[in-house]
Design an enzyme around this catalytic site. Structure first.
Site, PDB file in Angstrom:
ATOM      1  N   ASP A   9       0.742  -1.044   0.142  1.00  0.00           N
ATOM      2  CA  ASP A   9       0.041   0.327  -0.684  1.00  0.00           C
ATOM      3  C   ASP A   9       0.986   1.145  -0.055  1.00  0.00           C
ATOM      4  O   ASP A   9       1.800   1.657   0.851  1.00  0.00           O
ATOM      5  CB  ASP A   9      -0.821  -0.165   1.313  1.00  0.00           C
ATOM      6  CG  ASP A   9      -2.014   0.965   0.871  1.00  0.00           C
ATOM      7  OD1 ASP A   9      -3.396   0.628   1.722  1.00  0.00           O
ATOM      8  OD2 ASP A   9      -1.622   1.866   0.614  1.00  0.00           O
ATOM      9  N   ASP A 104      -3.279   1.828  -5.269  1.00  0.00           N
ATOM     10  CA  ASP A 104      -2.249   1.962  -4.711  1.00  0.00           C
ATOM     11  C   ASP A 104      -2.522   1.627  -4.019  1.00  0.00           C
ATOM     12  O   ASP A 104      -1.600   1.057  -2.918  1.00  0.00           O
ATOM     13  CB  ASP A 104      -2.556   3.969  -3.816  1.00  0.00           C
ATOM     14  CG  ASP A 104      -2.770   3.374  -2.375  1.00  0.00           C
ATOM     15  OD1 ASP A 104      -3.924   3.012  -2.518  1.00  0.00           O
ATOM     16  OD2 ASP A 104      -2.418   4.173  -1.999  1.00  0.00           O
ATOM     17  N   GLU A 105      -2.885   0.262  -4.079  1.00  0.00           N
ATOM     18  CA  GLU A 105      -2.870  -0.966  -2.859  1.00  0.00           C
ATOM     19  C   GLU A 105      -3.011  -2.149  -3.962  1.00  0.00           C
ATOM     20  O   GLU A 105      -4.087  -2.038  -4.802  1.00  0.00           O
ATOM     21  CB  GLU A 105      -4.148  -1.701  -2.364  1.00  0.00           C
ATOM     22  CG  GLU A 105      -4.176  -0.516  -0.528  1.00  0.00           C
ATOM     23  CD  GLU A 105      -5.509  -1.328  -0.584  1.00  0.00           C
ATOM     24  OE1 GLU A 105      -5.624  -2.297  -0.079  1.00  0.00           O
ATOM     25  OE2 GLU A 105      -6.188  -0.001  -0.126  1.00  0.00           O
TER      26      GLU A 105
HETATM   27  N1  DCP Z   1      -8.466   8.942  -1.148  1.00  0.00           N
HETATM   28  C1  DCP Z   1      -9.704   9.637  -1.709  1.00  0.00           C
HETATM   29  N2  DCP Z   1     -10.804  10.402  -1.027  1.00  0.00           N
HETATM   30  C2  DCP Z   1     -10.361   9.400   0.381  1.00  0.00           C
HETATM   31  C3  DCP Z   1      -9.717   8.484   0.750  1.00  0.00           C
HETATM   32  C4  DCP Z   1      -8.751   8.309  -0.038  1.00  0.00           C
HETATM   33  O1  DCP Z   1      -9.448  10.443  -2.841  1.00  0.00           O
HETATM   34  N3  DCP Z   1     -11.980   9.757   1.010  1.00  0.00           N
HETATM   35  C5  DCP Z   1      -7.197   8.524  -2.770  1.00  0.00           C
HETATM   36  C6  DCP Z   1      -6.006   9.836  -2.039  1.00  0.00           C
HETATM   37  C7  DCP Z   1      -5.860   8.434  -1.160  1.00  0.00           C
HETATM   38  C8  DCP Z   1      -5.541   7.505  -2.222  1.00  0.00           C
HETATM   39  O2  DCP Z   1      -6.982   7.566  -2.253  1.00  0.00           O
HETATM   40  O3  DCP Z   1      -4.269   9.779  -1.566  1.00  0.00           O
HETATM   41  C9  DCP Z   1      -5.380   6.243  -1.248  1.00  0.00           C
HETATM   42  O4  DCP Z   1      -6.459   6.375  -0.385  1.00  0.00           O
HETATM   43  P1  DCP Z   1      -5.256   5.476   1.073  1.00  0.00           P
HETATM   44  O5  DCP Z   1      -6.494   5.396   2.089  1.00  0.00           O
HETATM   45  O6  DCP Z   1      -4.466   4.558   1.099  1.00  0.00           O
HETATM   46  O7  DCP Z   1      -4.543   6.310   1.277  1.00  0.00           O
HETATM   47  P2  DCP Z   1      -3.315   7.069   1.322  1.00  0.00           P
HETATM   48  O8  DCP Z   1      -2.583   6.879   0.189  1.00  0.00           O
HETATM   49  O9  DCP Z   1      -3.494   8.848   1.143  1.00  0.00           O
HETATM   50  O10 DCP Z   1      -2.901   6.999   2.910  1.00  0.00           O
HETATM   51  P3  DCP Z   1      -2.140   5.704   3.563  1.00  0.00           P
HETATM   52  O11 DCP Z   1      -2.368   4.571   3.089  1.00  0.00           O
HETATM   53  O12 DCP Z   1      -0.015   6.417   4.077  1.00  0.00           O
HETATM   54  O13 DCP Z   1      -3.153   6.173   5.008  1.00  0.00           O
HETATM   55 CA    CA Z   2      -2.351   4.356   1.083  1.00  0.00          CA
END
Ligand code: DCP
Ligand code: CA
Length: 406
Positions: A9, A104-105
């Protein structure tokens, strides 16, 4: 041989892509989602911004109050899609048993791959290193015997982490964690479990199965298995996509029928293009509406014959929309359209129907031109009025919530 599942992730994905492209943003509190004076929510917050309490889903205005020095970026979905494709391509080099989840996962089945990399741990290190050197992004990696534990391990290791749970250790690894960490446990399930005196995954794993079944039906059994660290679900490769949809929130709630229809047409074209790119057709069209009061509805229609035509997707969505809005007084906050019940494209059936054939050729021609010159190279009559409302780029309109408009 014990199964080895890897979950990868990317950390703070949207924000990290921006930081990788623009060094001035590195090490700073950065938010992707839009300007703080606009409506909308945080899509992604850098770890520096999270230190101030910022998180995804938080209204932009609140984020800017908590952290006024944060840098707010509109975001651009094309950048994230490109990064995602390169990320998945790197993972595909490590195992053909690859299941992307969102952008992203991903899960990989790497059972027996020790012999190639020396150890699975070394393989995980190599994966992280390639993502870092080729994309400039940090990934967190979890390794375990099943998906649930691998995902939780990756999450706990964030940011830039690597956590391996040895075979046989799954249960004790999970036991002290709060139940909310378990996939599938939302607010409501959490409340019910809390009411039963269950707050850790360990407590959940020793709750009698009958009791869980009486509250949660069949999913009670699943909860029990996951809480005990048992998860033998296979990696599902991408052709197994079950639905495709696009949605967007308007800058201002609207009752304007032509705007609603134009947006539906535009989103429908994006769904159609994605469907054709995957070589699939759909037998069900769904629309989604969220009213100003946040009431959210979905309406669906099953088609007698599977389609991948923009026109059919839109026409079906439009009928559902008109039916839903007849006599409706409330303004609309969000609109979306999707297809499901996907099947492999089967051209032959359509061949008898020459108008379907013509439409199909038209769609293919549009796809080719858009592939070459960008999505905006061709605009259909109905979507033209969006030009005055949303900024156009080569790759289509920048809708109000870019993260959701893909
Ligand atoms: N995303 C979005 N709206 C949300 C949650 C996420 O648009 N409510 C988008 C932005 C994030 C991406 O999806 O960058 C991936 O979501 P993740 O939950 O994996 O969060 P991040 O990658 O940002 O942070 P991390 O995985 O480090 O906690
Ligand atoms: Ca992420």
């Amino acid at each position: 041989m014990t199964r080895r599942i890897v979950h990868v992730d990317l950390d703070a994905f949207f924000v990290s892509v921006e930081q990788a492209l623009n060094p001035e943003l590195r090490g700073k509190p950065v938010v992707v989602g839009g300007r703080p004076d606009r409506r909308g929510v945080v899509a992604a917050a850098s770890y520096e911004a999270r230190a101030f309490g910022l998180h995804a889903g938080m209204p932009l205005a609140a984020a800017s109050r908590l952290c006024p020095q944060a840098i707010f970026i509109e975001g651009s979905f094309t950048k994230y899609r490109d990064a995602s494709q390169r990320f998945m391509a790197i993972l595909a080099d490590f195992s053909p048993f690859l299941e992307p989840v969102g952008l992203d996962e991903a899960y990989l089945d790497v059972t027996g791959f020790e012999s190639i990399y020396g150890s699975i741990h070394q393989m995980a290190v190599d994966i992280k290193q390639r993502i870092k050197s080729e994309l400039g992004l940090c990934a967190s990696v979890g390794v375990a015997s099943g998906k649930v534990v691998a995902k939780i391990a990756a999450e706990l290791s964030k940011p830039d982490g690597l956590l391996e749970v040895a075979a046989g250790e799954e249960r004790s690894f999970l036991a002290p964690l709060p139940i909310a960490k378990l996939p599938g446990i939302g607010k409501k399930t959490e409340q019910i479990l809390n009411g039963l005196g269950v707050s850790t995954i360990g407590e959940l794993s020793v709750t009698p199965l009958n009791e869980l079944k009486s509250h949660f039906g069949a999913s009670g059994e699943l909860l029990h298995r996951y809480a005990s660290g048992i998860d033998d679900r296979e990696i599902e490769t991408p052709t197994a996509a079950k639905s495709i949809s696009r949605e967007t929130t308007f800058g201002e709630d609207t009752k304007d029928r032509s705007l609603l229809e134009a947006t539906l047409r535009y989103l429908g074209e994006r769904v159609g293009a994605d469907l054709r790119r995957r070589g699939r057709q759909a037998k069900c069209v769904t629309i989604k509406l969220r009213y100003a009061d946040f009431t959210t509805i979905t309406r669906r229609h099953s088609l007698s014959q599977a389609t991948d035509s923009d026109q059919t997707i839109f026409d079906t969505g439009l009928r559902l929309l008109k039916k839903e809005l007849s006599g409706e007084k409330r303004a609309i906050r969000l609109i979306g359209i999707g297809v499901s019940n996907l099947v492999e494209s089967s051209r032959q059936l359509d061949m008898l129907n020459s108008s379907a054939q013509r439409l199909e050729r038209l769609n293919r021609a549009i796809d080719r031109i858009r592939h070459k010159y960008g999505f905006s190279a061709i605009q259909t009559g109905r979507t033209l009025l969006l030009k005055d409302i949303f900024p156009a780029t080569d790759d289509g309109y920048t809708l109000h919530t870019p993260s959701l408009s893909r």
